[in-house]
Design an enzyme around this catalytic site. Structure first.
Site, short mmCIF file in Angstrom:
data_model
loop_
_atom_site.label_atom_id
_atom_site.label_comp_id
_atom_site.label_asym_id
_atom_site.label_seq_id
_atom_site.Cartn_x
_atom_site.Cartn_y
_atom_site.Cartn_z
N CYS A 144 0.68 -0.69 0.05
CA CYS A 144 -0.22 -0.13 0.02
C CYS A 144 0.07 1.38 0.19
CB CYS A 144 -1.18 0.26 1.39
SG CYS A 144 -2.62 1.24 1.12
N GLU A 203 -1.01 -8.75 5.81
CA GLU A 203 -0.47 -8.62 6.74
C GLU A 203 -2.20 -8.79 7.33
OE1 GLU A 203 -0.88 -4.80 5.86
OE2 GLU A 203 -0.64 -5.97 4.80
N HIS A 262 -3.51 -5.70 1.51
CA HIS A 262 -2.86 -6.11 2.49
C HIS A 262 -2.79 -7.83 3.26
CE1 HIS A 262 -2.39 -1.84 3.88
NE2 HIS A 262 -3.80 -2.11 3.31
#
Length: 219
Positions: free
Chosen positions: A86, A196, A194
Site C-alpha cells: 500500500c 497482513e 494488505h
C-alpha cells in the site's frame, strides 16, 4: 535478524506485519525512518501501509527522502528482498525501485473493502505457493491506488513477468487492473492489497499469510 519493518510518521501497519511474521516464527525488528543503516543480517525489508507524512504532497513522496531509504535502495540494488504494501508500494514507486506512479482513485474516494484478485505470475519467491490464474481475496484500503505506467514500460513489464496481481473488479481505475508488480530482477515487490490483514482463520482468510510464507526460505 531476518526482517526489517520500516516505520515512518503516519505508518499504521507495522505491528500487524510484525505479528504476521511471528505466526511464521520469523524474527523481525521495527526500524525508525531516521536510521541510516538496516539491522545486521537483514534478509527482507518490509515497507508497510499507512499514511507516511500524512500523504502530504503525494503518497510516499516525502518518505522517499527519509534517511533509511538510501540504505533500502542500496540493499535492493545488491539483490536484497524488499516488499512494499500500500503506502510502502507508493514509496517504492517514488524512489524508483519500481516503475510507474500512483494517482488518486478514479472515483476520488478512499476505498476499504475485500477485493478479489488474480495471480498473474508465480515465477517469483513471493507468490511461489500460488497457481497462475488462481483467484484470491485480500483487503484493500487506499485513496491513491490508480496505477499508471507508460505503454512502453508496460510492454516490458508484461514480457518480463513483472505484473504479479490484477484486480478481478477494478476498484480504482488502475491501468490493466494492476494490483501488484515486481522489478525485473524479482527481488523488489509492491502491491496495494494488505496480506497482513488476512493471516488468521478468525479473520476468515489466511491467503495473506500464504503470501508472506513465500519469503521463509530466505529468512
Amino acid at each position: 535478524m531476518s526482517v526489517a519493518i520500516l516505520q515512518f510518521l503516519g505508518t499504521n501497519c507495522e505491528y500487524d506485519m510484525q505479528y504476521a511474521f511471528s505466526l511464521l516464527h520469523i524474527r523481525s525488528q521495527i526500524v525508525w525512518h531516521k536510521e541510516t543503516t538496516l539491522p545486521q543480517n537483514t534478509k527482507l525489508v518490509v515497507i508497510p501501509g499507512g499514511f507516511s507524512y500524512g500523504d502530504y504532497l503525494r503518497s510516499g513522496a516525502i518518505a522517499r527522502f527519509s534517511p533509511i531509504m538510501q540504505a533500502v535502495i542500496e540493499f535492493a540494488q545488491k539483490g536484497g528482498y524488499v516488499l512494499g504494501i500500500c503506502n510502502g508500494f507508493q514509496i517504492l514507486l517514488e524512489c524508483g525501485l519500481l516503475p510507474g506512479a500512483m494517482k488518486r482513485n478514479e472515483n476520488l474516494h478512499f476505498i476499504a473493502k475485500d477485493c478479489p484478485l488474480e495471480i498473474k505470475n508465480n515465477q517469483n519467491i513471493f507468490l511461489q505457493f500460488f497457481k497462475e490464474g488462481e483467484t484470491i481475496t485480500l483487503p484493500i484500503a487506499h485513496a491513491e491506488g490508480n496505477y499508471e505506467v507508460s505503454q512502453e514500460e508496460l510492454a516490458l513489464m508484461q514480457t518480463r513477468g513483472q505484473i504479479l496481481l490484477s484486480y478481478k473488479q477494478n476498484p480504482n481505475g488502475s491501468l490493466q487492473n494492476i494490483a501488484g508488480i515486481c522489478n525485473p530482477q524479482k527481488n523488489v515487490f509492491g502491491l496495494m492489497p494488505h496480506p497482513e490483514r488476512a493471516i488468521e482463520e478468525i479473520l476468515g482468510n489466511t491467503q495473506g499469510l500464504k503470501m508472506l510464507k513465500g519469503f521463509v526460505g530466505i529468512l
